[in-house]
Design a protein around this motif. Structure first.
Motif, mmCIF file in Angstrom:
data_model
loop_
_atom_site.group_PDB
_atom_site.id
_atom_site.type_symbol
_atom_site.label_atom_id
_atom_site.label_comp_id
_atom_site.label_asym_id
_atom_site.label_seq_id
_atom_site.Cartn_x
_atom_site.Cartn_y
_atom_site.Cartn_z
ATOM 1 N N ASN A 193 68.333 65.874 76.829
ATOM 2 C CA ASN A 193 67.297 66.215 75.859
ATOM 3 C C ASN A 193 66.194 66.928 76.622
ATOM 4 N N ILE A 194 65.306 67.587 75.930
ATOM 5 C CA ILE A 194 64.209 68.253 76.615
ATOM 6 C C ILE A 194 63.444 67.230 77.452
ATOM 7 N N GLY A 195 63.362 67.490 78.738
ATOM 8 C CA GLY A 195 62.645 66.582 79.622
ATOM 9 C C GLY A 195 63.517 65.589 80.362
ATOM 10 N N GLY A 196 64.819 65.536 80.058
ATOM 11 C CA GLY A 196 65.674 64.614 80.800
ATOM 12 C C GLY A 196 66.826 64.059 79.980
ATOM 13 N N VAL A 197 67.638 63.246 80.625
ATOM 14 C CA VAL A 197 68.770 62.600 79.967
ATOM 15 C C VAL A 197 68.278 61.325 79.282
ATOM 16 N N VAL A 198 68.596 61.184 78.006
ATOM 17 C CA VAL A 198 68.115 60.037 77.232
ATOM 18 C C VAL A 198 69.276 59.190 76.732
ATOM 19 N N TYR A 199 68.969 57.916 76.501
ATOM 20 C CA TYR A 199 69.906 57.014 75.835
ATOM 21 C C TYR A 199 69.540 56.960 74.359
ATOM 22 N N ASN A 200 70.572 57.046 73.527
ATOM 23 C CA ASN A 200 70.353 56.903 72.087
ATOM 24 C C ASN A 200 71.618 56.303 71.474
ATOM 25 N N PHE A 201 71.550 56.018 70.198
ATOM 26 C CA PHE A 201 72.692 55.406 69.536
ATOM 27 C C PHE A 201 73.803 56.421 69.290
ATOM 28 N N LYS A 202 75.039 55.970 69.417
ATOM 29 C CA LYS A 202 76.185 56.855 69.210
ATOM 30 C C LYS A 202 76.320 57.267 67.751
ATOM 31 N N HIS A 203 75.872 56.400 66.871
ATOM 32 C CA HIS A 203 76.027 56.671 65.441
ATOM 33 C C HIS A 203 74.836 56.078 64.699
ATOM 34 N N MET A 204 74.478 56.719 63.590
ATOM 35 C CA MET A 204 73.335 56.246 62.813
ATOM 36 C C MET A 204 73.527 54.816 62.322
ATOM 37 N N SER A 205 74.769 54.402 62.129
ATOM 38 C CA SER A 205 75.012 53.038 61.650
ATOM 39 C C SER A 205 74.513 52.003 62.651
ATOM 40 N N PHE A 206 74.602 52.335 63.960
ATOM 41 C CA PHE A 206 74.097 51.414 64.975
ATOM 42 C C PHE A 206 72.570 51.346 64.933
ATOM 43 N N LYS A 207 71.941 52.505 64.729
ATOM 44 C CA LYS A 207 70.479 52.522 64.628
ATOM 45 C C LYS A 207 70.028 51.761 63.376
ATOM 46 N N ASN A 208 70.746 51.974 62.286
ATOM 47 C CA ASN A 208 70.407 51.261 61.046
ATOM 48 C C ASN A 208 70.534 49.758 61.232
ATOM 49 N N TYR A 209 71.557 49.356 61.981
ATOM 50 C CA TYR A 209 71.747 47.933 62.251
ATOM 51 C C TYR A 209 70.561 47.375 63.038
ATOM 52 N N ALA A 210 70.144 48.133 64.068
ATOM 53 C CA ALA A 210 69.006 47.690 64.882
ATOM 54 C C ALA A 210 67.749 47.563 64.037
ATOM 55 N N GLU A 211 67.547 48.506 63.131
ATOM 56 C CA GLU A 211 66.359 48.472 62.287
ATOM 57 C C GLU A 211 66.422 47.332 61.269
ATOM 58 N N ASP A 212 67.605 47.101 60.726
ATOM 59 C CA ASP A 212 67.749 46.078 59.680
ATOM 60 C C ASP A 212 67.751 44.657 60.243
ATOM 61 N N GLU A 213 68.349 44.489 61.422
ATOM 62 C CA GLU A 213 68.519 43.143 61.964
ATOM 63 C C GLU A 213 67.438 42.751 62.980
ATOM 64 N N ILE A 214 67.000 43.743 63.776
ATOM 65 C CA ILE A 214 66.045 43.444 64.854
ATOM 66 C C ILE A 214 64.626 43.819 64.464
ATOM 67 N N LEU A 215 64.482 44.951 63.771
ATOM 68 C CA LEU A 215 63.144 45.455 63.445
ATOM 69 C C LEU A 215 62.767 45.170 61.997
ATOM 70 N N VAL A 216 63.465 44.221 61.365
ATOM 71 C CA VAL A 216 63.177 43.908 59.973
ATOM 72 C C VAL A 216 61.758 43.381 59.813
ATOM 73 N N ASN A 217 61.251 42.709 60.838
ATOM 74 C CA ASN A 217 59.877 42.217 60.827
ATOM 75 C C ASN A 217 58.927 43.359 61.169
ATOM 76 N N LYS A 218 58.008 43.681 60.257
ATOM 77 C CA LYS A 218 57.100 44.813 60.460
ATOM 78 C C LYS A 218 56.226 44.634 61.699
ATOM 79 N N LYS A 219 55.877 43.386 61.991
ATOM 80 C CA LYS A 219 55.057 43.112 63.165
ATOM 81 C C LYS A 219 55.812 43.472 64.437
ATOM 82 N N ASN A 220 57.096 43.135 64.495
ATOM 83 C CA ASN A 220 57.909 43.485 65.659
ATOM 84 C C ASN A 220 58.027 44.995 65.807
ATOM 85 N N LYS A 221 58.265 45.663 64.696
ATOM 86 C CA LYS A 221 58.411 47.117 64.720
ATOM 87 C C LYS A 221 57.127 47.771 65.201
#
Length: 199
Positions: A67-95
């Motif tokens: 990516n611009i500025g270097g090699v980055v880690y990201n999710f392989k598929h949007m479903s994994f990101k959605n899972y992280a948001e739904d299961e881990i970041l479901v609490n607004k305070k945590n997010k």
């Protein structure tokens, strides 16, 4: 952290952002067999072995790419990101906590200049609805010049449009109009004659 970023995070960013979290740092030191040394007086970073283990364990979810500025880690598929948001970041305070960590880190780094900070800092502020900080960064001539210098004017317009949706701020509108009306000038000369362009 990766789920809250705009384009993913580099190895060093993950190490340093995790190290900047006081609660995580205390937990790490408490569970470690010896005190963890800081990289410098101004920045802490967790030992790379912890991240290597994490990346290995989540290899099925993550990918790395240039990516611009270097090699980055990201999710392989949007479903994994959605899972992280739904299961881990479901609490607004945590997010919000993760966005604050990202904003604090990239606020310190973009003026270096650090090109990834130019992208990630306003993105974190937008997700935090931090209108005062957004006004400050989007009316900063050095920030505008650096965005132009690194060929990120389209990204800058995206920042302005997103900020205007959440902030009723005439200064943001004024500066957006200024950049829009002078795009050709920034595109051609900002990297070479920044003082001239800003005058």
């Amino acid at each position: 952290l990766i789920a809250c970023s705009k384009h993913g995070l580099t190895n060093d960013e993950l190490l340093e952002i995790l190290g900047s979290d006081d609660d995580f740092w205390k937990y790490l030191n408490k569970s470690a067999f010896h005190d963890i040394e800081t990289v410098s007086e101004s920045r802490r970073a967790i030992p790379s072995i912890y991240l290597s283990r994490l990346i290995h364990d989540t290899n099925f979810m993550l990918t790395s790419f240039q990516n611009i500025g270097g090699v980055v880690y990201n999710f392989k598929h949007m479903s994994f990101k959605n899972y992280a948001e739904d299961e881990i970041l479901v609490n607004k305070k945590n997010k919000s906590q993760y966005y604050h960590l990202l904003a604090r880190y990239f606020k310190e780094r973009w003026p270096e200049p650090y090109v990834r900070g130019l992208e990630e800092y306003p993105y974190a502020l937008i997700n935090l609805n931090e209108c005062q900080s957004l006004e400050s960064i989007l009316t900063d001539f050095r920030f505008i010049q650096l965005k132009s210098q690194y060929d990120l004017l389209q990204s800058l317009h995206t920042d302005y449009n997103a900020a205007k949706k959440i902030c009723q701020n005439p200064n943001i509108e004024t500066y957006h109009n200024f950049v829009t009306n002078n795009t050709w000038l920034f595109e051609q000369y900002a990297a070479y004659y920044p003082e001239f362009v800003l005058q």
